[in-house]
Design a protein around this motif. Structure first.
Motif, mmCIF file in Angstrom:
data_model
loop_
_atom_site.group_PDB
_atom_site.id
_atom_site.type_symbol
_atom_site.label_atom_id
_atom_site.label_comp_id
_atom_site.label_asym_id
_atom_site.label_seq_id
_atom_site.Cartn_x
_atom_site.Cartn_y
_atom_site.Cartn_z
ATOM 1 N N ASP A 146 1.643 9.082 -5.968
ATOM 2 C CA ASP A 146 2.075 10.818 -5.386
ATOM 3 C C ASP A 146 3.271 11.394 -6.282
ATOM 4 O O ASP A 146 3.292 12.276 -6.648
ATOM 5 C CB ASP A 146 2.434 10.761 -3.808
ATOM 6 N N ARG A 178 0.980 -1.172 0.111
ATOM 7 C CA ARG A 178 0.024 -0.041 0.044
ATOM 8 C C ARG A 178 0.804 1.337 0.075
ATOM 9 O O ARG A 178 0.558 2.305 -0.846
ATOM 10 C CB ARG A 178 -1.149 -0.018 1.192
ATOM 11 N N HIS A 179 1.925 1.137 0.730
ATOM 12 C CA HIS A 179 2.874 2.430 0.855
ATOM 13 C C HIS A 179 3.514 2.448 -0.618
ATOM 14 O O HIS A 179 3.789 3.740 -1.000
ATOM 15 C CB HIS A 179 3.923 2.259 1.659
ATOM 16 N N GLU A 200 -3.268 3.347 -10.083
ATOM 17 C CA GLU A 200 -4.771 3.518 -8.989
ATOM 18 C C GLU A 200 -5.535 2.549 -9.336
ATOM 19 O O GLU A 200 -5.818 1.690 -8.306
ATOM 20 C CB GLU A 200 -5.321 4.856 -8.899
ATOM 21 N N ARG A 228 -8.665 9.852 -4.695
ATOM 22 C CA ARG A 228 -7.427 10.267 -5.621
ATOM 23 C C ARG A 228 -8.000 10.000 -7.119
ATOM 24 O O ARG A 228 -7.870 11.028 -7.860
ATOM 25 C CB ARG A 228 -6.467 8.792 -5.739
ATOM 26 N N GLU A 264 0.878 4.085 -2.910
ATOM 27 C CA GLU A 264 0.683 5.399 -2.591
ATOM 28 C C GLU A 264 1.757 6.250 -2.894
ATOM 29 O O GLU A 264 1.558 7.438 -3.717
ATOM 30 C CB GLU A 264 0.517 5.671 -1.208
ATOM 31 N N ILE A 275 -9.663 4.977 -2.515
ATOM 32 C CA ILE A 275 -8.778 5.417 -3.639
ATOM 33 C C ILE A 275 -9.338 6.035 -4.747
ATOM 34 O O ILE A 275 -9.265 7.188 -5.446
ATOM 35 C CB ILE A 275 -8.065 4.105 -4.219
#
Length: 281
Positions: A107, A99-100, A130, A154, A103, A150
């Motif tokens: 970003d 997940r990190h 995504e 996002r 993300e 998400i």
């Protein structure tokens, strides 16, 4: 890879290739996948290969997306292997790591490419990272709540270019249908209707909404939806009609007279046909 059986030779070839052409994402991906398939190195060494690849040419749009997806897909395969060991604590740690990574990749994409001067860049990207992250949340992690975060936080956040892409709304809708939440699915479509004036293919959303009400709605909802969609389509479709009418200009009278004169000349120039039935005297 097809003709060389020696792993060591192929490994050295791949190493030389990525050293000489570090900007070619395909080489890095094939190198990492080959090493993963042959199990010649462990997880930590594979991570180093992907780290080197991701730092090789981070400003190239295609390379960035392909490498990020390849790395996330590798981490998913590694997670699936750990699931077989029934080590729940380790799997939870790996899940949070993935997940990190997702993300951070999203970003970084926003930081590098969201302000690009190319207006069609977001259409080429189309939320690929995504969308795969959502796939992981729903299929591998069984977390529909994270998937919705998400989507709303996002992909389809306010003032996002993605709101103009009907295919993304369609995917979001079918995700909700798959999880049996018909009310949320209907809300997704009604949110999409707020952007029909700027959407690429708004009639797709209209058709899906009408089909949704036929399958899951009441007769009152179907009637209201029909009326609403008629109003929306009347605003969308007639935009093209005046343009077509302008293109179909009436023929000029002078041109018509000239055409008639040309036809008369052709008739005069044609020799009269002699009947085959007449005999020479």
């Amino acid at each position: 890879e097809e003709y060389l059986t020696s792993t060591n030779i192929l490994q050295s070839i791949f190493q030389r290739a990525v050293r000489n052409c570090p900007w070619v994402a395909t080489l890095w991906i094939r190198y990492a996948e080959y090493m993963e398939f042959n199990k010649t190195i462990d997880h930590s060494e594979l991570k180093k290969i992907y780290d080197r690849a991701l730092n090789s040419d981070p400003t190239n749009f295609v390379s960035f997306v392909d490498l990020q997806l390849a790395y996330i897909q590798y981490r998913r395969r590694h997670y699936d292997q750990e699931l077989l060991s029934n080590n729940n604590e380790q799997c939870e740690l790996l899940k949070e790591e993935i997940r990190h990574i997702c993300e951070y990749a999203c970003d970084q994409y926003q930081e590098l490419f969201s302000l690009s001067k190319d207006p069609n860049l977001f259409l080429k990207y189309n939320g690929k990272i995504e969308l795969y992250w959502i796939h992981l949340e729903t299929k591998s992690f069984n977390s529909i709540d994270h998937a919705r975060q998400i989507w709303n936080g996002r992909i389809l956040m306010n003032n996002s270019h993605n709101e103009m892409i009907s295919n993304l709304w369609r995917i979001y809708y079918y995700m909700e249908i798959q999880y049996g939440d018909e009310k949320r699915a209907r809300k997704v479509l009604y949110r999409a209707l707020n952007h029909v004036q700027t959407m690429d293919y708004p009639l797709i959303i209209c058709d899906i909404l009408l089909e949704h009400e036929k399958k899951y709605g009441t007769i009152q909802q179907l009637k209201e939806t029909n009326d609403k969609l008629k109003q929306i389509k009347s605003k969308i479709i007639p935009i093209e009609k005046p343009k077509r009418q302008q293109q179909q200009k009436p023929p000029n009278k002078n041109n018509k007279k000239q055409i008639d004169k040309d036809k008369q000349k052709e008739i005069k120039q044609k020799p009269a046909k002699i009947s085959e039935n007449k005999m020479d005297t």
